[in-house]
Design a protein around this motif. Structure first.
Motif, PDB file in Angstrom:
ATOM      1  N   THR A  88       1.088  -1.339   0.037  1.00  0.00           N
ATOM      2  CA  THR A  88       0.096   0.005  -0.038  1.00  0.00           C
ATOM      3  C   THR A  88       0.946   1.214   0.072  1.00  0.00           C
ATOM      4  OG1 THR A  88       0.029  -0.247   2.316  1.00  0.00           O
ATOM      5  CG2 THR A  88      -1.947  -1.146   1.116  1.00  0.00           C
ATOM      6  N   TRP A  89       2.102   0.909   0.054  1.00  0.00           N
ATOM      7  CA  TRP A  89       2.826   2.197   0.342  1.00  0.00           C
ATOM      8  C   TRP A  89       3.443   2.827  -1.398  1.00  0.00           C
ATOM      9  CZ3 TRP A  89       7.504   2.003   4.241  1.00  0.00           C
ATOM     10  CH2 TRP A  89       7.054   1.950   5.331  1.00  0.00           C
ATOM     11  N   ASP A  90       3.376   3.933  -1.670  1.00  0.00           N
ATOM     12  CA  ASP A  90       3.876   4.734  -2.728  1.00  0.00           C
ATOM     13  C   ASP A  90       5.320   4.613  -2.824  1.00  0.00           C
ATOM     14  OD1 ASP A  90       4.065   5.744  -5.234  1.00  0.00           O
ATOM     15  OD2 ASP A  90       3.600   7.767  -4.397  1.00  0.00           O
ATOM     16  N   ARG A 113       6.047   7.237   0.226  1.00  0.00           N
ATOM     17  CA  ARG A 113       4.754   8.161   0.830  1.00  0.00           C
ATOM     18  C   ARG A 113       3.944   6.879   1.450  1.00  0.00           C
ATOM     19  NH1 ARG A 113      -0.599   8.951  -1.044  1.00  0.00           N
ATOM     20  NH2 ARG A 113       0.173   8.342  -3.015  1.00  0.00           N
ATOM     21  N   PRO A 147       0.543   5.366   3.252  1.00  0.00           N
ATOM     22  CA  PRO A 147      -0.874   5.507   2.993  1.00  0.00           C
ATOM     23  C   PRO A 147      -1.612   5.965   4.102  1.00  0.00           C
ATOM     24  CG  PRO A 147      -0.207   3.168   3.682  1.00  0.00           C
ATOM     25  CD  PRO A 147       1.057   4.007   3.580  1.00  0.00           C
ATOM     26  N   TYR A 148      -0.999   6.224   5.423  1.00  0.00           N
ATOM     27  CA  TYR A 148      -1.883   7.107   6.323  1.00  0.00           C
ATOM     28  C   TYR A 148      -0.835   7.259   7.410  1.00  0.00           C
ATOM     29  CZ  TYR A 148      -1.944   2.202   8.589  1.00  0.00           C
ATOM     30  OH  TYR A 148      -1.644   1.183   8.816  1.00  0.00           O
ATOM     31  N   THR A 162       3.686  12.897   5.295  1.00  0.00           N
ATOM     32  CA  THR A 162       3.686  11.457   4.918  1.00  0.00           C
ATOM     33  C   THR A 162       4.583  10.946   4.491  1.00  0.00           C
ATOM     34  OG1 THR A 162       2.595  11.831   2.757  1.00  0.00           O
ATOM     35  CG2 THR A 162       0.882  11.888   4.698  1.00  0.00           C
TER      36      THR A 162
END
Length: 470
Positions: A379-381, A394, A396-397, A428
């Motif tokens: 889920t990470w960028d 980045r 995700p939360y 983030t």
């Protein structure tokens, strides 16, 4: 802390040029960074300090606001103003993560894995060989006291020849050798920036540069990576200088096009071009022409710290001859010159920058870390890069500052993005470097995985502690 105690420590804070709030902030910054105002220390209320200093309350408020934006102080309703680093009473959140300058540079005795300082962990074997090669040269030195504020002529000539080969015609009079890239930045900031001057920087950017400009009392204005909107900002802000990392930008890894470089160089503002990461391209990547090829107003800095070894402390400045002369006078006051044997050895090490070993190693370690991260954190960028030393990730939360605290409790020191961005838009993000050997990168991801599983974002964002990371 009572106002009179703070006044005593401030000393002659108002002597100097620039708005009073910047001078007050600069003096308080020094007291905080030097430990004279320790973490958790309570600072006087606005009105009380203003009265003790015989200045307007707005001066104190503006100085406090600037230090709060930098993460050096915390201000809360009912709790007053405190130096960052220790939680206030009744607040259950952790103290801001604090792997600052010295702790992130020197080896630690504990089991914390340092993933902050993006630099080679081991000197290459060619370093020892270079010192063996120069030994006969040292034995032949006579009638030479060894002080070279400009740098040793042999290294200045070698660096000038390398710039010329890259398309920037350069004489050795346009080169100054420094004790690393950080000293180069510090000298330039001292020469070009006065308190209150506007300085344009990328957001995010190298945090060590932000600290250097803040030390001179600059007002930092952040623009998107590549200084997007630069021309308009120059017209509106009239900055004293701009700072850009055009090749394998730290931390994003971006590379500016030739057209963009040309436009920035022609804007008519002194432009510091940080080329320290420029030699870190992956195999097959062409080394771009320096921005200095397009204008004499461009000042280039470079270093061997990221390509060879940080312990060499070899950096340089390429600029107009009058500016080099001015910088040498400033440097002579602080430092009569660098280590001559090291500079002579550096002449033999420069060819390594164009050799294949460095670039293949960087690519291999980048691919290894990126593969592990994308598998562990789907889920990470996590964008890939074509060179440089780090990944700009980045979350995700949550936010990078509070997650860095969780990671530190799991034995991993990482760099949150907030300290790299003067606009506050990188909360983030994390900067994760891939300079370590693959087993160390694997262990770092293992600890990162455990930290992410245990992470619970705080209800309110924790202000970042200023960090100088390399």
């Amino acid at each position: 802390m009572r106002p009179i105690e703070v006044v005593d420590r401030l000393g002659r804070w108002s002597s100097g040029r620039g708005p009073l709030y910047l001078l007050l902030a600069a003096r308080l910054r020094h007291l905080i960074d030097d430990g004279e105002l320790p973490p958790g220390a309570v600072l006087p209320p606005d009105r009380a300090l203003a009265g003790a200093l015989a200045v307007g309350r707005t001066t104190v408020v503006a100085a406090y606001d600037l230090l709060r934006a930098e993460g050096r102080i915390m201000r809360r309703q009912g709790s007053g103003t405190r130096v960052a680093g220790v939680p206030t009473a009744g607040v259950v959140e952790d103290a801001p993560v604090d792997p600052i300058f010295l702790d992130s540079l020197e080896a630690r005795d504990d089991d914390v894995l340092l993933a902050i300082c993006a630099a080679p962990g081991d000197p290459p074997p060619q370093l020892a060989e270079a010192f063996v090669e120069i030994a006969p040269q040292l034995s032949r030195i006579s009638n030479d006291i060894g002080y070279y504020p400009y740098g040793h002529p042999a290294l200045r000539k070698a660096l000038a020849a390398r710039y010329t080969a890259r398309g920037v015609r350069t004489s050795f009079e346009q080169i100054m050798v420094t004790n690393g890239g950080q000293q180069a930045l510090s000298l330039l900031a001292h020469a070009l920036v006065s308190p209150g001057d506007q300085v344009l920087v990328e957001a995010p950017t190298y945090p060590g540069a932000l600290e250097v400009f803040r030390e001179e009392g600059a007002v930092l204005r952040g623009l998107p990576v590549g200084l997007d909107g630069f021309e308009a900002a120059v017209r509106e802000r009239r900055p004293a200088v701009a700072y850009v990392i055009p090749t394998y930008q730290n931390p994003t890894g971006c590379v500016l096009s030739a057209l963009r470089r040309q436009r920035l160089a022609g804007a008519g503002v002194p432009l510091i071009e940080d080329e320290v990461p420029a030699d870190l391209g992956f195999p097959g990547e062409e080394l771009p022409t320096p921005m200095a090829a397009y204008s004499e107003s461009v000042i280039s800095i470079g270093s061997l710290s990221k390509s060879i070894w940080g312990g060499l402390r070899i950096g340089w400045i390429r600029a107009s001859t009058p500016l080099i002369n001015r910088l040498a006078r400033l440097r002579a006051v602080r430092d009569l010159g660098g280590n001559v044997p090291t500079q002579l050895a550096a002449v033999h090490l420069l060819p390594l920058l164009d050799g294949p070993d460095l670039h293949h190693t960087l690519k291999s370690r980048h691919d290894h870390l990126h593969k592990l991260l994308t598998h562990a954190f789907p889920t990470w960028d996590i964008p890939t890069v074509t060179g440089g030393q780090c990944l700009w990730v980045r979350l995700p939360y949550g936010d990078g500052t509070s997650f860095a605290q969780t990671a530190l409790r799991h034995g991993l020191a990482i760099l949150p993005g907030a300290g790299l961005d003067v606009t506050g838009a990188s909360d983030t993000h994390l900067r994760l470097h891939f300079r370590a050997p693959e087993p160390a990168l694997t262990e770092a991801v293992h600890r990162l995985t455990k930290a992410w599983s245990a992470y619970h974002p705080p209800a309110t964002r924790i202000p970042p502690r200023p960090t100088i990371a390399i």
